[in-house]
Design an enzyme around this catalytic site. Structure first.
Site, short mmCIF file in Angstrom:
data_model
loop_
_atom_site.label_atom_id
_atom_site.label_comp_id
_atom_site.label_asym_id
_atom_site.label_seq_id
_atom_site.Cartn_x
_atom_site.Cartn_y
_atom_site.Cartn_z
N LEU A 96 -105.36 -20.21 30.80
CA LEU A 96 -106.73 -19.73 30.98
C LEU A 96 -106.73 -18.23 30.71
CD1 LEU A 96 -108.24 -21.39 34.19
CD2 LEU A 96 -109.13 -21.53 31.88
N ASP A 97 -107.73 -17.74 29.96
CA ASP A 97 -107.85 -16.31 29.73
C ASP A 97 -107.97 -15.56 31.05
OD1 ASP A 97 -107.76 -16.66 27.01
OD2 ASP A 97 -109.93 -16.56 26.72
N PRO A 98 -107.53 -14.31 31.10
CA PRO A 98 -107.65 -13.53 32.35
C PRO A 98 -109.07 -13.48 32.90
CG PRO A 98 -106.17 -12.41 30.86
CD PRO A 98 -106.75 -13.57 30.08
#
Length: 304
Positions: free
Chosen positions: A38-40
């Site tokens: 998951l992207d930050p």
């Protein structure tokens, strides 16, 4: 720490690897993995694999991920989300009906070009490492499946809205939004992202990371799902005691001697279950060899 799956509600500004690092001490194990980055800036469902569950990472279903994404029209950035450097700003006049029409070609099986700010490798180098050096390279488009793309809300005046997306793994939601903005001729960026489902688990089953960091190992274990739950969609194959030992030692089972589920297809994966109800691993029906071969063992003979 026992083997299993822990459903974490990832907070914003944490990478998926940050989540694993935060859990190693409270879970008292270094053997942790996750089911998909998951992207930050994203929040939401992140299944964490512990112990023998880490062996499942390469066998998880292609589908079953769902997201709620916020966007705004009239802008494009180098990261395809609101955190990036602005590449252009354009005026827009997009009625809700036009937005709905622009979504139609983006449903089903489509081709996506991975963004430069992604973990995809090019000649052994992560694209985001190249992007941070100001280098842009050609990327090959990849097929993904958008099962659901629904406009949940949209304000034509501000250009802000929310999409619900159900898709295959490997889909970049920010790229989907950027492609939508390009189709509308005005650009669009993702402003927020929440994963609501992954691997058959929902956000209602997820526990916030901060809460988990304050729990004991025993309290965390009580929240874990069995490894078998990752493959709930696979039919079960119950075997005898002798077949249990053979399978757990890596041996194939004769298809004539096991109760194959009706209409089992060639190459289909099966959950192999011992007489005691123990999930041994995944078998694969091989019609040409008339057997159930071993695809992945989760409980070895020495552990029985």
């Amino acid at each position: 720490m026992k083997s299993g799956v822990l459903i974490v509600d990832k907070p914003q500004d944490f990478t998926s690897f940050d989540v694993l690092a935060s859990l190693r001490r409270p879970m008292n194990t270094k053997k942790l993995g996750h089911t998909g980055t998951l992207d930050p800036m994203a929040t939401g469902v992140l299944p964490v694999l512990a112990g023998s569950a880490t062996r499942a990472a390469d066998l998880l279903p292609e589908s079953g991920k769902a997201y709620r994404a916020s966007f705004v029209l009239g802008i494009a950035t180098d990261t395809q989300d609101i955190t990036g450097a602005v590449l252009l700003r354009r005026p827009f006049c997009v009625p809700a009906e036009e937005l709905e029409r622009a979504c139609v070609p983006l449903r089903g099986r489509i081709w996506q070009v991975p963004p430069m700010y992604s973990a995809v490798k090019k000649d052994g180098v992560r694209l985001y490492d190249l992007a941070r050096k100001g280098v842009t390279v050609e990327r090959e488009a990849r097929p993904v499946t958008i099962e659901t793309l629904t406009v949940e809300s949209f304000c034509p005046e501000s250009g802000a809205g929310t999409l619900f997306v159900r898709c295959s793994k490997g889909t970049y939601i920010r790229t989907l939004i950027a492609d939508l903005g390009e189709a509308l001729g005005c650009g669009a960026v993702m402003t927020a992202l929440r994963r609501t489902e992954a691997c058959g688990f929902s956000e209602e089953e997820a526990t916030p990371l901060q809460a988990l960091r304050e729990m004991s190992c025993g309290e965390i274990e009580a929240l874990m799902h069995p490894v078998e739950s990752l493959f709930a969609a696979c039919p079960a194959l119950r075997v005898t005691a002798a077949q249990t030992v053979r399978f757990a030692n890596g041996g194939a089972l004769s298809a004539d001697r096991v109760p194959l589920p009706a209409k089992t297809a060639d190459g289909e994966l099966l959950r192999v279950i011992s007489p005691q109800g123990t999930f041994l691993g995944l078998g694969e029906f091989r019609a040409g060899q008339n057997c159930v071969g071993v695809r992945k063992i989760f409980v070895a003979a020495s552990e029985l």
